[in-house]
Write an enzyme that holds these catalytic residues in place. Structure first.
Site, PDB file in Angstrom:
ATOM      1  CE  LYS A   1      26.476 -31.349  -6.386  1.00 23.93           C
ATOM      2  NZ  LYS A   1      25.320 -32.285  -6.374  1.00 23.93           N
TER       3      LYS A   1
ATOM      4  CD  GLU B   1      23.352 -33.088  -3.120  1.00 23.02           C
ATOM      5  OE1 GLU B   1      23.633 -32.347  -4.085  1.00 23.02           O
ATOM      6  OE2 GLU B   1      23.498 -34.325  -3.155  1.00 23.02           O
TER       7      GLU B   1
ATOM      8  CB  CYS C   1      26.535 -34.736  -3.726  1.00 22.51           C
ATOM      9  SG  CYS C   1      25.790 -36.327  -4.231  1.00 22.51           S
TER      10      CYS C   1
END
Length: 272
Positions: free
Chosen positions: A119, A40, A154
């Site tokens: 995300k 990321e 993440c």
């Protein structure tokens, strides 16, 4: 299937452009892999909040161009980690005036963009990414010749309902690039194994090394099979973690231990 997780170090003293060139060269070295995964926000560092605005780029910006070329040169599927994406404003002006997103890019072996994932869960509570980035809305899966990938990033790892949605959409291999801090490394390993076991899927979780804006990174990229067995795990420094795995084990596991068929909650909309 052969996967290479590239645990890139993000340290001060290396410019974004220099790191971009270095990582592209490393990707080209992985021509014997089927799938390469980057972490990321490896261009800026996941905790380098002050750099997000200045280093943000349009979807088809310099990182897109460099990674598309690297994927094509190596002939691999490349999950290029994520970038701080700058979008066009609602008024329709050119990209550069709109909100930021933490956006992952997946390239085919021909260098074409196969998918982009924004995300959904932003970290920081009332600061950092949570206030600087917009939230994605869409689950993303991509069919490769050997397996179907489900994309997450993440902090998403803490939200099992997202992964249930990916599995319902056909995901068999869950790919999670991250910039996970060292102080919560135990959670990283635990959650990667939990997402694999509960979804009877492979988890490929690729973290960063080094220090992001003073925050030491956990490293310890990990590959977990559908039974929760750790097939490979990196250390704390920059390295390339390469593992061979059989995507067919997902089908076998789900047939031998059909727990997913016993799900009750969430399978049907509530009656009225």
């Amino acid at each position: 299937m052969r996967a290479s997780l590239m645990q890139i170090a993000v340290n001060e003293g290396e410019s974004v452009e220099s790191r971009r060139r270095r990582v592209a060269s490393l990707v080209r070295d992985q021509a014997d892999a089927d799938l390469v995964v980057l972490p990321e926000l490896w261009t800026t560092g996941a905790f380098a909040y002050e750099e997000f605005g200045s280093e943000a780029e349009p979807l088809e910006g310099p990182t897109y161009e460099a990674m598309a070329k690297a994927a094509s040169d190596a002939g691999v599927w490349l999950h290029a980690g994520s970038i701080p994406e700058r979008t066009a404003s609602d008024s329709g002006s050119a990209a550069g005036d709109g909100p930021l997103y933490n956006t992952s890019l997946l390239f085919s072996p021909s260098g074409d963009l196969a998918a982009a994932y924004r995300k959904i869960h932003r970290f920081g509570f009332d600061k950092g990414e949570a206030v600087l980035m917009g939230a994605g809305r869409d689950l993303v899966t991509v069919r490769l010749p050997e397996t179907t990938l489900g994309l997450a990033t993440c902090y998403d790892l803490r939200f099992p309902e997202l992964f249930r949605g990916l599995v319902d959409a056909g995901a068999e291999t869950l790919v999670v690039p991250a910039g996970w801090p060292e102080r919560r490394r135990a959670h990283w390993t635990l959650l990667a194994q939990a997402r694999a076991v509960e979804n009877q899927a492979f988890v490929l979780a690729c973290g960063t090394a080094g220090t992001h804006a003073g925050v030491p990174q956990a490293g310890h990229s990990i590959v977990v099979d559908p039974w929760g067995e750790v097939l490979a795990e990196a250390g704390g420094d920059e390295e390339v973690l390469t593992v061979e795995f059989d995507p067919g084990k997902v089908t076998t596991t789900r047939e031998q231990f059909p727990a997913l068929k016993d799900r009750v909650l969430g399978l049907q909309p509530p009656s009225r």
